[in-house]
Write a protein that holds these residues in place. Structure first.
Motif, PDB file in Angstrom:
ATOM      1  N   GLU A  93      43.622  49.238  27.167  1.00  0.00           N
ATOM      2  CA  GLU A  93      44.182  50.402  27.673  1.00  0.00           C
ATOM      3  C   GLU A  93      42.808  51.284  28.091  1.00  0.00           C
ATOM      4  O   GLU A  93      43.021  51.916  28.960  1.00  0.00           O
ATOM      5  CB  GLU A  93      44.794  51.146  26.613  1.00  0.00           C
ATOM      6  N   GLU A  96      41.685  49.914  31.228  1.00  0.00           N
ATOM      7  CA  GLU A  96      42.419  50.665  32.418  1.00  0.00           C
ATOM      8  C   GLU A  96      42.265  51.846  32.695  1.00  0.00           C
ATOM      9  O   GLU A  96      42.071  52.367  33.742  1.00  0.00           O
ATOM     10  CB  GLU A  96      44.054  50.540  32.083  1.00  0.00           C
ATOM     11  N   TYR A  97      41.909  52.618  31.771  1.00  0.00           N
ATOM     12  CA  TYR A  97      41.313  54.087  31.958  1.00  0.00           C
ATOM     13  C   TYR A  97      40.055  54.199  32.587  1.00  0.00           C
ATOM     14  O   TYR A  97      40.126  55.074  33.786  1.00  0.00           O
ATOM     15  CB  TYR A  97      40.984  54.746  30.462  1.00  0.00           C
ATOM     16  N   ILE A 100      41.218  53.480  36.339  1.00  0.00           N
ATOM     17  CA  ILE A 100      41.733  54.529  36.956  1.00  0.00           C
ATOM     18  C   ILE A 100      40.857  55.721  37.282  1.00  0.00           C
ATOM     19  O   ILE A 100      40.860  56.553  38.209  1.00  0.00           O
ATOM     20  CB  ILE A 100      42.861  54.841  36.168  1.00  0.00           C
ATOM     21  N   VAL A 127      44.879  49.849  42.695  1.00  0.00           N
ATOM     22  CA  VAL A 127      44.569  49.789  41.123  1.00  0.00           C
ATOM     23  C   VAL A 127      45.615  49.321  40.428  1.00  0.00           C
ATOM     24  O   VAL A 127      45.676  48.564  39.252  1.00  0.00           O
ATOM     25  CB  VAL A 127      44.322  51.253  40.639  1.00  0.00           C
ATOM     26  N   ASP A 128      46.851  49.418  41.118  1.00  0.00           N
ATOM     27  CA  ASP A 128      48.239  48.992  40.184  1.00  0.00           C
ATOM     28  C   ASP A 128      48.076  47.603  40.176  1.00  0.00           C
ATOM     29  O   ASP A 128      48.665  46.918  39.092  1.00  0.00           O
ATOM     30  CB  ASP A 128      49.454  49.805  40.801  1.00  0.00           C
ATOM     31  N   SER A 131      46.339  46.857  37.314  1.00  0.00           N
ATOM     32  CA  SER A 131      47.039  47.128  36.016  1.00  0.00           C
ATOM     33  C   SER A 131      47.965  46.234  35.707  1.00  0.00           C
ATOM     34  O   SER A 131      48.346  45.928  34.458  1.00  0.00           O
ATOM     35  CB  SER A 131      47.822  48.342  36.318  1.00  0.00           C
ATOM     36  N   ARG A 132      48.461  45.351  36.749  1.00  0.00           N
ATOM     37  CA  ARG A 132      49.454  44.085  36.341  1.00  0.00           C
ATOM     38  C   ARG A 132      48.819  43.134  35.534  1.00  0.00           C
ATOM     39  O   ARG A 132      49.419  42.701  34.554  1.00  0.00           O
ATOM     40  CB  ARG A 132      50.017  43.996  37.587  1.00  0.00           C
ATOM     41  N   LEU A 134      46.375  43.650  33.475  1.00  0.00           N
ATOM     42  CA  LEU A 134      46.513  44.023  31.966  1.00  0.00           C
ATOM     43  C   LEU A 134      47.568  44.106  31.387  1.00  0.00           C
ATOM     44  O   LEU A 134      47.804  43.755  30.163  1.00  0.00           O
ATOM     45  CB  LEU A 134      45.503  45.243  32.182  1.00  0.00           C
ATOM     46  N   THR A 135      48.459  44.169  32.018  1.00  0.00           N
ATOM     47  CA  THR A 135      49.938  43.985  31.212  1.00  0.00           C
ATOM     48  C   THR A 135      50.308  42.590  31.012  1.00  0.00           C
ATOM     49  O   THR A 135      50.760  42.416  29.882  1.00  0.00           O
ATOM     50  CB  THR A 135      51.077  44.547  32.458  1.00  0.00           C
ATOM     51  N   LYS A 138      48.285  42.212  27.871  1.00  0.00           N
ATOM     52  CA  LYS A 138      49.018  42.829  26.648  1.00  0.00           C
ATOM     53  C   LYS A 138      50.227  41.876  26.069  1.00  0.00           C
ATOM     54  O   LYS A 138      50.423  41.851  25.074  1.00  0.00           O
ATOM     55  CB  LYS A 138      49.556  44.227  26.914  1.00  0.00           C
ATOM     56  N   TYR A 158      52.718  38.851  36.552  1.00  0.00           N
ATOM     57  CA  TYR A 158      51.418  39.929  35.874  1.00  0.00           C
ATOM     58  C   TYR A 158      50.430  38.880  35.718  1.00  0.00           C
ATOM     59  O   TYR A 158      49.530  39.499  35.965  1.00  0.00           O
ATOM     60  CB  TYR A 158      51.963  40.396  34.598  1.00  0.00           C
TER      61      TYR A 158
END
Length: 323
Positions: A93, A96-97, A100, A127-128, A131-132, A134-135, A138, A158
């Motif tokens: 996370e 991701e911060y 972003i 950026v999204d 983010s996928r 990184l999902t 996780k 993802y």
């Protein structure tokens, strides 16, 4: 995400042997950041080409930064990281911060993030899509066996598809049609890696074969399935190898159909160098899949690898590609 999680340190990538001493006291310029990403990409074994000679030179550093970021995040998610699940998720996370919020002063301490943020800026990448990825990592941390083949394909959405979409965008070849075909290729490659690594994943108590298929082939309740690799010296003791072979034949067929459908992407591309790169990638996937087909249940015991002869065959088939 509004701010960095407190008291969470970013580890140096565990596969990043030459740079393990990096900490928050160090800062980097863009040139050194991209060189570090290139080192990570060039020193990690893969079945499929990473920013090969056929990729235009001005794009290679951007591919290196994307790949290095994926390796970095994968290292963080890996169970060998010796951090608990909550800590690993918090680190992801934080990554991701910093993506972003690319102007955050902390980015200068992390060369992979610094390089990736510059790539996002220069190439106008969404950026999204990052983010996928990184999902997916996780999801790896809180891994559970997929229930259905659709669940497995959702994971690929993802874990694999964002990479192909980003490559298309780097070449200005992204549209709905090319993205759909690219996703079929990248999902197929992800599945090929699953089947290739099954002997390793079993030792780590990970089953990527969906539960519904295990039930369908009467394998879900085999008590020794997770330890099947220990039977290598006397595999004849396991009566279920016939079911395993049938299951693998189904999985190989689904994977091959995806890869073949996705290969239509080549005819939709305008960039000749990207066309050839995709030919190399598709033929690499086909070659490792052919090895998997020949091994069938032996995949439970040993991981197949490509050798120099395989790479020569891949290159020749790509040069002589017939549409």
């Amino acid at each position: 995400m509004e701010k960095l999680s407190p008291n969470i340190q970013f580890p140096a990538p565990f596969s990043w042997a030459d740079f393990k001493q990096i900490d928050v006291e160090n800062t980097f310029d863009l040139d050194s950041a991209y060189k570090i990403c290139q080192s990570i990409a060039n020193n990690h074994y893969e079945n499929f080409p990473i920013a090969s000679f056929f990729i235009p030179k001005h794009l290679r550093k951007h591919i290196y930064s994307i790949y290095a970021f994926a390796r970095y995040a994968d290292d963080i998610a890996d169970e060998k990281s010796n951090s608990d699940q909550a800590t690993r998720v918090a680190i992801l996370e934080n990554l991701e911060y910093l993506i972003i919020n690319s102007d955050d002063e902390n980015t200068k301490h992390y060369p992979i993030i610094l390089a990736l943020n510059e790539t996002i800026k220069q190439m106008n990448l969404p950026v999204d899509t990052i983010s996928r990825l990184l999902t997916a990592f996780k999801m790896d941390i809180y891994f559970s066996q997929p229930n259905t083949f659709d669940d497995l394909m959702n994971y690929c959405e993802y874990s694999a598809n964002p990479i192909g979409e980003l490559i298309l965008r780097l070449f200005n070849e992204y549209n709905e049609e090319t993205a759909t075909l690219s996703n079929k290729i990248t999902s197929a490659l992800q599945l090929i890696n699953f089947w290739q690594d099954i002997s390793i994943d079993l030792k780590n108590n990970r089953r990527y074969i969906p539960k519904s298929l295990m039930d369908q082939y009467l394998l879900q309740n085999i008590p020794n399935f997770d330890n099947v690799h220990t039977n290598i010296e006397n595999p004849a003791k396991i009566e279920e190898f016939g079911q395993f072979n049938a299951l693998f034949e189904y999985l190989f067929s689904e994977t091959e159909n995806l890869l073949n459908d996705g290969s239509k992407l080549i005819n939709k591309l305008n960039n000749k160098k990207l066309q050839f790169e995709i030919k190399l990638i598709v033929n690499s996937g086909r070659r490792i899949l052919a090895k998997e087909k020949s091994r069938k249940y032996h995949l439970l015991f040993r991981r197949p690898k490509l050798n120099i002869i395989d790479y020569i065959r891949i290159l020749l088939k790509s040069i002589l590609w017939k549409y």
